[in-house]
Design a protein around this motif. Structure first.
Motif, PDB file in Angstrom:
ATOM      1  N   ARG A 120     -43.796   5.404 -58.587  1.00 39.86           N
ATOM      2  CA  ARG A 120     -43.633   4.562 -57.404  1.00 39.86           C
ATOM      3  C   ARG A 120     -44.633   3.413 -57.351  1.00 39.86           C
ATOM      4  NH1 ARG A 120     -45.186   9.220 -53.030  1.00 39.86           N
ATOM      5  NH2 ARG A 120     -47.354   9.572 -53.645  1.00 39.86           N
ATOM      6  N   ASP A 163     -35.027   4.684 -53.107  1.00 39.75           N
ATOM      7  CA  ASP A 163     -35.606   5.660 -52.187  1.00 39.75           C
ATOM      8  C   ASP A 163     -36.148   6.868 -52.954  1.00 39.75           C
ATOM      9  OD1 ASP A 163     -36.049   6.656 -49.410  1.00 39.75           O
ATOM     10  OD2 ASP A 163     -34.628   8.201 -50.023  1.00 39.75           O
ATOM     11  N   LYS A 164     -35.431   7.267 -53.995  1.00 36.55           N
ATOM     12  CA  LYS A 164     -35.878   8.393 -54.826  1.00 36.55           C
ATOM     13  C   LYS A 164     -37.148   8.028 -55.604  1.00 36.55           C
ATOM     14  CE  LYS A 164     -31.200  10.184 -55.345  1.00 36.55           C
ATOM     15  NZ  LYS A 164     -31.490  11.346 -54.476  1.00 36.55           N
ATOM     16  N   LYS A 178     -39.472   5.925 -54.554  1.00 35.74           N
ATOM     17  CA  LYS A 178     -40.581   5.954 -53.593  1.00 35.74           C
ATOM     18  C   LYS A 178     -41.080   7.377 -53.360  1.00 35.74           C
ATOM     19  CE  LYS A 178     -38.966   1.841 -51.132  1.00 35.74           C
ATOM     20  NZ  LYS A 178     -38.335   1.342 -49.883  1.00 35.74           N
ATOM     21  N   LYS A 179     -40.142   8.335 -53.394  1.00 32.62           N
ATOM     22  CA  LYS A 179     -40.517   9.737 -53.184  1.00 32.62           C
ATOM     23  C   LYS A 179     -40.907  10.429 -54.485  1.00 32.62           C
ATOM     24  CE  LYS A 179     -37.320  10.171 -49.260  1.00 32.62           C
ATOM     25  NZ  LYS A 179     -36.072  10.834 -48.773  1.00 32.62           N
TER      26      LYS A 179
END
Length: 248
Positions: free
Chosen positions: A187, A208-209, A211-212
């Protein structure tokens, strides 16, 4: 982008070979065989998909599936992202009914169980006469038309009878802590350009994945498109077991 060109070429070849291989991926033929106590080519192929997915995830979907090739062609006409969520579970309902039918047919079989990999094929070729092409084009339209009308890879999301085998296989691999092919994200390298989202053929929210740093997803086909379109190489292929969640 060389990898994506090679991937799409493989999908195109698998699509062109579909008249030969269609019966080895047939949900109907496995039921007919089970009724006669025969483990057909499709039975062996589906079993192989289950076992291979323990180590490879849904790599077959991204690189070798003829239905994927058909839908890649449909995406040229309509690349709209289909809605996801609970609808993705529709395929599991169909799959459970289908698998239950196979088990029921094997229980009530007419003969002792035997193996015939080339069941109902002609010298190993699925579509060997002009009448068989009625079945073939019916299946192709069943895959192609929904993708044109509702968006890319819609058949994979809602109706595919092969995907559940590979999803179950990956879950078995995770449960047994077996190393398999998966994606890994950094990330810190992400610049939020969202090119990964736009390039994903399965319409996943890849950014989004990232970032996580949690890339695993039942709908991910490991095609590597997000890897190849990321300008900062924030996503990579790795071979490792699922990251264990921390407690506390």
């Amino acid at each position: 982008m060389k990898r994506q060109k090679s991937r799409k070429l493989l999908l195109l070849v698998s699509m062109l070979l579909f008249p030969i291989t269609i019966y080895y991926l047939s949900p109907q033929l496995i039921i007919l065989g089970a009724r006669d106590g025969i483990m057909t080519g499709s039975f062996i192929v589906f079993l192989a998909l289950l076992v291979s997915s323990v180590f490879l995830g849904r790599l077959f979907c991204g690189y070798l599936c003829p239905a994927g090739g058909i839908q890649e062609c449909a995406a040229i006409i309509n690349d709209k992202k289909p809605s996801q969520g609970w609808k993705n579970n529709i395929k599991y309902v169909f799959w459970l009914i289908w698998v239950s039918s196979i088990i029921f047919c094997f229980i009530g079989r007419k003969h002792e169980i035997s193996l015939n990999f080339f069941y109902q094929t002609t010298n190993g070729i699925s579509i060997a006469n002009v009448y068989d092409y009625i079945i073939y084009y019916g299946v192709v339209l069943l895959i192609f038309i929904p993708a044109v009308v509702f968006g890319k890879r819609i058949f994979c999301h809602y109706f595919c009878w092969m995907a559940p085998f590979m999803v179950i296989g990956t879950k078995i691999g995770n449960l047994l802590h077996i190393k398999r092919v998966r994606l890994q994200a950094d990330r810190a390298a992400c610049i939020n350009c969202h090119l990964c989202n736009r390039s994903c053929p399965m319409s996943l929210n890849v950014s989004d994945k990232v970032k996580k740093e949690a890339m695993d997803d039942n709908e991910c086909i490991l095609c590597g498109s997000c890897i190849d379109h990321c300008p900062k190489k924030a996503i990579t292929y790795i071979v490792k077991e699922q990251k264990r969640k921390r407690i506390g």
